[in-house]
Design a protein around this motif. Structure first.
Motif, mmCIF file in Angstrom:
data_model
loop_
_atom_site.group_PDB
_atom_site.id
_atom_site.type_symbol
_atom_site.label_atom_id
_atom_site.label_comp_id
_atom_site.label_asym_id
_atom_site.label_seq_id
_atom_site.Cartn_x
_atom_site.Cartn_y
_atom_site.Cartn_z
ATOM 1 N N SER A 174 -1.952 -12.865 -5.508
ATOM 2 C CA SER A 174 -1.166 -11.647 -6.095
ATOM 3 C C SER A 174 -0.433 -11.006 -5.193
ATOM 4 O O SER A 174 0.435 -10.046 -5.276
ATOM 5 N N PHE A 175 -0.991 -10.832 -3.868
ATOM 6 C CA PHE A 175 -0.649 -9.894 -2.704
ATOM 7 C C PHE A 175 -0.199 -10.968 -1.428
ATOM 8 O O PHE A 175 0.903 -11.694 -1.996
ATOM 9 N N LEU A 176 -0.838 -10.829 -0.471
ATOM 10 C CA LEU A 176 -0.394 -11.813 0.609
ATOM 11 C C LEU A 176 -0.949 -13.185 0.471
ATOM 12 O O LEU A 176 -2.048 -13.149 -0.101
ATOM 13 N N GLU A 178 -2.625 -14.678 2.430
ATOM 14 C CA GLU A 178 -4.102 -14.518 3.127
ATOM 15 C C GLU A 178 -5.036 -13.926 2.223
ATOM 16 O O GLU A 178 -6.157 -13.851 2.614
ATOM 17 N N GLN A 179 -4.666 -13.748 0.990
ATOM 18 C CA GLN A 179 -5.543 -13.039 0.053
ATOM 19 C C GLN A 179 -5.700 -13.831 -1.326
ATOM 20 O O GLN A 179 -5.004 -13.394 -2.277
ATOM 21 N N PRO A 180 -6.074 -15.123 -1.338
ATOM 22 C CA PRO A 180 -6.192 -15.637 -2.541
ATOM 23 C C PRO A 180 -6.977 -14.980 -3.684
ATOM 24 O O PRO A 180 -8.015 -14.211 -3.493
ATOM 25 N N PHE A 208 -17.936 3.550 -5.935
ATOM 26 C CA PHE A 208 -16.908 2.659 -5.320
ATOM 27 C C PHE A 208 -15.565 3.041 -5.780
ATOM 28 O O PHE A 208 -15.565 3.775 -6.952
ATOM 29 N N ARG A 209 -14.649 2.870 -5.154
ATOM 30 C CA ARG A 209 -13.424 2.892 -5.386
ATOM 31 C C ARG A 209 -12.961 1.465 -5.610
ATOM 32 O O ARG A 209 -13.064 0.502 -4.805
ATOM 33 N N LEU A 210 -12.477 0.881 -6.535
ATOM 34 C CA LEU A 210 -12.148 -0.368 -7.298
ATOM 35 C C LEU A 210 -10.657 -0.745 -7.017
ATOM 36 O O LEU A 210 -9.859 -0.115 -7.705
ATOM 37 N N GLY A 269 -11.480 3.574 -10.656
ATOM 38 C CA GLY A 269 -10.473 2.646 -10.658
ATOM 39 C C GLY A 269 -9.147 2.990 -10.141
ATOM 40 O O GLY A 269 -8.466 3.805 -10.123
ATOM 41 N N GLU A 270 -8.443 1.965 -9.349
ATOM 42 C CA GLU A 270 -7.056 1.968 -9.025
ATOM 43 C C GLU A 270 -6.456 0.966 -9.813
ATOM 44 O O GLU A 270 -6.481 -0.395 -9.670
ATOM 45 N N ALA A 271 -5.341 1.147 -10.517
ATOM 46 C CA ALA A 271 -4.518 0.308 -11.336
ATOM 47 C C ALA A 271 -3.177 0.503 -11.099
ATOM 48 O O ALA A 271 -2.746 1.969 -10.722
ATOM 49 N N ASN A 331 -1.888 8.838 -0.638
ATOM 50 C CA ASN A 331 -2.897 7.748 -0.218
ATOM 51 C C ASN A 331 -2.191 6.812 0.903
ATOM 52 O O ASN A 331 -1.260 7.017 1.184
ATOM 53 N N HIS A 332 -3.072 5.902 1.233
ATOM 54 C CA HIS A 332 -2.847 5.160 2.371
ATOM 55 C C HIS A 332 -1.511 4.003 1.930
ATOM 56 O O HIS A 332 -1.072 3.214 2.871
ATOM 57 N N ASP A 333 -1.153 3.913 0.814
ATOM 58 C CA ASP A 333 -0.202 3.144 0.108
ATOM 59 C C ASP A 333 1.290 3.744 -0.054
ATOM 60 O O ASP A 333 2.147 3.048 -0.198
ATOM 61 N N GLN A 334 1.510 5.053 -0.098
ATOM 62 C CA GLN A 334 2.623 5.984 -0.132
ATOM 63 C C GLN A 334 3.031 6.663 1.061
ATOM 64 O O GLN A 334 2.176 7.091 1.666
ATOM 65 N N GLY A 399 7.322 1.796 3.277
ATOM 66 C CA GLY A 399 6.308 1.109 3.957
ATOM 67 C C GLY A 399 5.240 2.114 3.964
ATOM 68 O O GLY A 399 5.374 3.271 3.586
ATOM 69 N N ARG A 400 4.182 1.494 4.631
ATOM 70 C CA ARG A 400 2.772 2.126 4.470
ATOM 71 C C ARG A 400 2.597 2.562 5.718
ATOM 72 O O ARG A 400 1.522 3.376 5.692
ATOM 73 N N ASP A 401 2.845 1.955 6.990
ATOM 74 C CA ASP A 401 2.256 2.434 8.083
ATOM 75 C C ASP A 401 2.607 3.940 8.496
ATOM 76 O O ASP A 401 1.772 4.605 9.064
ATOM 77 N N ALA A 403 2.342 6.303 6.882
ATOM 78 C CA ALA A 403 1.336 7.409 6.461
ATOM 79 C C ALA A 403 -0.072 6.860 7.012
ATOM 80 O O ALA A 403 -1.120 7.504 6.473
ATOM 81 N N ARG A 404 -0.065 6.266 7.838
ATOM 82 C CA ARG A 404 -1.498 5.761 8.191
ATOM 83 C C ARG A 404 -1.690 5.987 9.938
ATOM 84 O O ARG A 404 -2.419 5.385 10.325
ATOM 85 N N THR A 405 -0.823 7.008 10.667
ATOM 86 C CA THR A 405 -1.053 7.137 11.736
ATOM 87 C C THR A 405 -2.389 7.950 12.129
ATOM 88 O O THR A 405 -2.858 8.579 11.185
HETATM 89 C C1 GLC Z 1 -4.523 -1.895 -3.192
HETATM 90 C C2 GLC Z 1 -4.735 -1.194 -1.965
HETATM 91 C C3 GLC Z 1 -3.685 -1.599 -1.105
HETATM 92 C C4 GLC Z 1 -3.723 -3.182 -0.987
HETATM 93 C C5 GLC Z 1 -3.866 -3.987 -2.392
HETATM 94 C C6 GLC Z 1 -4.047 -5.209 -1.963
HETATM 95 O O1 GLC Z 1 -3.218 -1.305 -4.017
HETATM 96 O O2 GLC Z 1 -4.637 0.478 -2.017
HETATM 97 O O3 GLC Z 1 -3.729 -1.235 0.262
HETATM 98 O O4 GLC Z 1 -2.810 -3.716 -0.030
HETATM 99 O O5 GLC Z 1 -4.563 -3.163 -3.130
HETATM 100 O O6 GLC Z 1 -5.503 -5.190 -2.021
#
Ligand code: GLC
Length: 549
Positions: A174-176, A178-180, A208-210, A269-271, A331-334, A399-401, A403-405
């Protein structure tokens, strides 16, 4: 509203303030340009030390597991170890021990939907159709004429299906690529993941943050998603079958059972922001699913009173009894909120008013490292970029970089983060905008965060109180009250007033004539500290915190 808060002793995660650490960027201890666990440990006193510390209660570490880092740790190749870039399990234990000594809780990031394609489970799965792990991932044959099993799109672009020549089938990601994606319908997958959960809880972590929970569970008949017109990329289809299935909720309920054996462990949870039913759908009945779920609506919103009003009048009340809201701006995605909210206006003033909102609205606040000094989005060139998602859509999406400096600690070369070349460049203004400079300046954003954190800790109304929105305030202003009974039986009342407009705003206090004392004005030049309830005056983008008597 918020009946659960009536308890004098709510669970720790309701009154806590969390601080997200992006391990790549917090502190480098071995000077390879990448942050690490020893580095983080050396900065714990900053977060919660006896003196001059920021004063947060918990840290959330973005993933630190071994990973090929295609998605910067969100592609895990071993869930029960530490990536050598960040250190060892011993370093982790030392970090945890030191954090607990300081009264700081530690939560891990748990990536559930997918692993890295380098994970042992996936290697075994792809090796043969007869492998006992084959069914741990989502494999499918193509359709006739070499077509993919379905039209599903991946979140980071392109199809969700990749042909694996070794396995001679397509696998889902669902993502890259490299991430089955794991197959969450398989009870063995869930059991293996719950073992991971126990491994870390037994080691002493506090929860945990899920990650990406609404992606758990797919329709394994692989039906095509219906198209949506007029939109681009990922949003060009209705994601009816590749996410948001009932299995996600069921799995989270199962996980709640697992952690219920550990007193005090928290599940957050992160949805996706657009998951049907919103974050509220992951609280179950209020006490049988997740404790906290991120609400990203303030993160997606511009700087306007309407969104914050909507949050208080609709989003917070939609959470079932027993559940508890979260307040998240960055957060690290925005892109960082100082730049998002600041667009077209006075970014500094808005970041100050946003800090007041973040730390006084009902719910558990999450700070993102560096926001306390007003770190801006890095202005990166293409050749600086590291994140594949950022590269793919550069320069059309932020993009996300950026916000990640690296964290800006002081005015030294590389801002005290490292002595060698940092993995992402630091901005030129890090010599002024940094912790050392701002901690020495009582008017700085850092000093405002610290003061608000302290007030919040001392004030039952702010950290666990009920809230009431004051409806008939001017359109561009937001007013709400927080209230709680204290240990001694008295009632504490706080009023928050924020002007979202670029004009000064004057109005009479809508309900009654309580007197009060202004504890904070987000404008460092505001002169009057008295509160005149018959005539409230707020400067442009100014917020005030008032103790009512
Ligand atoms: C979440 C993370 C994000 C990651 C994605 C896939 O949204 O916050 O950084 O790329 O899931 O794991």
């Amino acid at each position: 509203m918020l009946a659960a808060s009536r308890s004098l002793h709510p669970p720790w995660w309701q009154s806590a303030v969390f601080y997200q650490i992006y391990p790549w960027s917090f502190q480098d201890s071995d000077n390879d340009g990448i942050g690490d666990l020893r580095g983080i440990r050396s900065r714990l006193e900053y977060l919660r030390g006896a003196q001059h510390s920021l004063g947060v209660d918990a840290i959330w570490l973005s993933p630190i597991y071994p990973s090929p880092m295609h998605d910067f740790g969100y592609d895990v190749s071993d869930y029960v170890n530490i990536d050598p870039r960040f250190g060892t399990l011993k370093d982790f234990d030392d970090l945890l021990e030191e954090a607990h000594r300081l009264g700081l809780r530690v939560i891990m990031d748990l990536v559930l939907n997918h692993t890295s394609n380098q994970h042992e489970w996936f290697r075994e799965s792809r090796a043969s159709r007869l492998s006992t792990k084959r069914n741990w991932y989502c494999w499918a044959d193509g359709k006739s004429f070499g077509r993919r099993p379905s039209n599903w799109n991946a979140r980071f672009g392109g199809s969700s299906w990749t042909w694996d020549p070794e396995a001679r089938q397509y696998y889902l990601h669902s993502f890259l690529k490299e991430q089955p994606d794991l197959n969450w319908q398989n009870p063995s997958v869930r059991a293996a993941m719950w073992d991971v959960v126990r491994f870390w809880l037994d080691r002493g972590v506090d929860g945990f943050r899920l990650d990406a929970i609404n992606w758990l569970g797919k329709d394994t008949r692989w039906p095509n998603n219906p198209f949506r017109f007029g939109l681009r990329g990922y949003t060009r289809q209705h994601h009816l079958y590749d996410r948001d299935q009932a299995l996600a909720q069921e799995s989270m309920q199962e996980l709640r059972q697992v952690v219920s054996a550990y007193r005090d462990a928290v599940l957050i949870g992160e949805a996706a922001a657009d998951t049907p039913g919103g974050p509220a759908s992951f609280y179950g009945e209020g006490d049988d699913e997740l404790h906290l779920v991120f609400d990203f609506r303030l993160m997606k919103s511009p700087w306007c009173a309407k969104s914050f009003r909507l949050c208080l009048s609709q989003h917070v009340p939609s959470i079932p009894q027993g559940g508890w809201p979260t307040i998240v701006m960055s957060n690290h995605d925005q892109p960082r909120h100082i730049d998002r909210y600041g667009a077209g206006g006075d970014a500094e003033a808005r970041a100050r008013a946003a800090a007041l909102l973040l730390l006084t609205m009902p719910g558990t606040p999450f700070l993102y490292y560096g926001e306390e000094v007003g770190m801006r989005n890095g202005k990166l060139r293409y050749r600086d970029l590291r994140d594949p998602y950022t590269k793919r859509f550069w320069p059309f999406r932020p993009g996300r970089d950026p916000a990640r400096t690296p964290m800006q600690w002081d005015a030294s070369l590389h801002a005290g983060f490292t002595t060698s070349r940092p993995w992402l460049p630091l901005p030129p203004d890090s010599s002024q905008r940094n912790v050392a400079a701002e901690a020495a300046d009582p008017r700085s954003l850092w000093s405002l965060y610290r003061k608000l954190l302290e007030l919040r800790r001392m004030s039952p109304a702010l950290h666990r109180g009920d809230y009431r929105m004051i409806e008939d305030s001017p359109r561009d202003c937001l007013l709400y009250e927080r209230e709680a009974r204290t240990e001694t039986g008295t009632v504490e009342r706080m009023l928050v007033a924020v002007n979202f407009s670029q004009r000064p705003c004057e109005f009479a206090f809508p309900s009654g004539s309580s007197h009060g004392l202004v504890l904070v004005s987000t404008n460092p030049d505001a002169a009057d500290s008295t509160w005149n309830p018959t005539q409230i005056r707020l400067g442009p983008d100014e917020g005030r915190l008032v103790r009512l008597s």
